[in-house]
Enzyme design. Sequence first.
Site, PDB file in Angstrom:
ATOM      1  N   THR A 157       0.869  -1.190   0.000  1.00 42.92           N
ATOM      2  CA  THR A 157       0.000   0.000   0.000  1.00 42.92           C
ATOM      3  C   THR A 157       0.902   1.234   0.000  1.00 42.92           C
ATOM      4  O   THR A 157       1.994   1.205   0.557  1.00 42.92           O
ATOM      5  CB  THR A 157      -0.886  -0.022   1.263  1.00 42.92           C
ATOM      6  OG1 THR A 157      -1.790  -1.105   1.154  1.00 42.92           O
ATOM      7  CG2 THR A 157      -1.675   1.268   1.434  1.00 42.92           C
ATOM      8  N   GLY A 207      -0.612  -1.817   5.990  1.00 42.50           N
ATOM      9  CA  GLY A 207      -0.704  -3.012   6.828  1.00 42.50           C
ATOM     10  C   GLY A 207      -1.984  -3.772   6.539  1.00 42.50           C
ATOM     11  O   GLY A 207      -2.566  -3.637   5.459  1.00 42.50           O
TER      12      GLY A 207
HETATM   13  N1  GLY Z   1      -3.941  -1.829   3.930  1.00 39.75           N
HETATM   14  C1  GLY Z   1      -4.439  -2.335   2.723  1.00 39.75           C
HETATM   15  C2  GLY Z   1      -5.449  -3.354   2.867  1.00 39.75           C
HETATM   16  O1  GLY Z   1      -5.474  -4.111   3.836  1.00 39.75           O
HETATM   17  O2  GLY Z   1      -6.268  -3.451   2.013  1.00 39.75           O
END
Ligand code: GLY
Length: 281
Positions: A157, A207
């Site tokens: 991400t 995360g």
């Molecule tokens: N942090 C991205 C997700 O879990 O989709």
Amino acid sequence: MKPKLIIHGGFFSESGTNDDVKRAKQNALREIVERSYAHLENHPAVETVAYAVSLLEDCDLFNAGTGSQIQSDGKIRMSAAIMDGTTSKFAGVINIEDVRNPVYVAQSLLHYEDSVLGGPEALSFARGIGVEHYNPETAQRRQEFEEKSAATARTGTVGCVALDANGCLAAATSTGGKGFEMPGRISDSATVAGNYANAFAAVSCTGVGEDIVSGAVAAKIVTRVTDGLSLGEAARKTLGELKAFDGFAGIIGISARGEIYHLDSHKYMVWAAFSSGVETF
Ligand code: GLY
């Protein structure tokens, strides 16, 4: 006020073993933070965070935009959000397909009353404002999907937090999700748990989305700074609360006082900052 900017590219690996990938991500982050900081010198924070995240989305090393993870039904669905700390306006797209830069669709929604759209309707909105068809799939992600390899899942991400010369804060975050997820799953990135900003602080998370939502991470950190904690204290207290369920999260943030901070619950989040020169990890 001296502008400040910090970006993240998610977790490079839960096992911490692939140094080549880590180095490639660090080099990409270094270049993107320099370009983004040059942008911030003559643009507002809210425009700069969208620009920085679009550069991260265009880099196929990260799990956002081009190079997004593939879901369990073989499709890519992406989510992105942006929040302007000055106006407290949040906008986002959830599970959008076939666009190059989800963050720019989210940025357009800042100007609409209905500012968080999901699925096919988010795509219809994007096409309506002229966003063209784009397939964000890469050969690498297809191979990982075919091999059912989760090696890079949940790891990339992206996000940006900026403080501009006028003292305005903003945050933007974008993701391809966690990989192999059930269609319909909602990522944290386009919620206030994953991306939040006000006049006191701005935070972007990476995360495991479920853990970040359970911990209300970004909104909680910003609220704690608003109520008087330093950014570091607020981040440590909030990520500390994830320990009860072994929550997996990383954050970047900047406060209106100019504090710039990053913290992860598990090694290693990759990030880069520009305040007095470039710093990366
Ligand atoms: N942090 C991205 C997700 O879990 O989709």
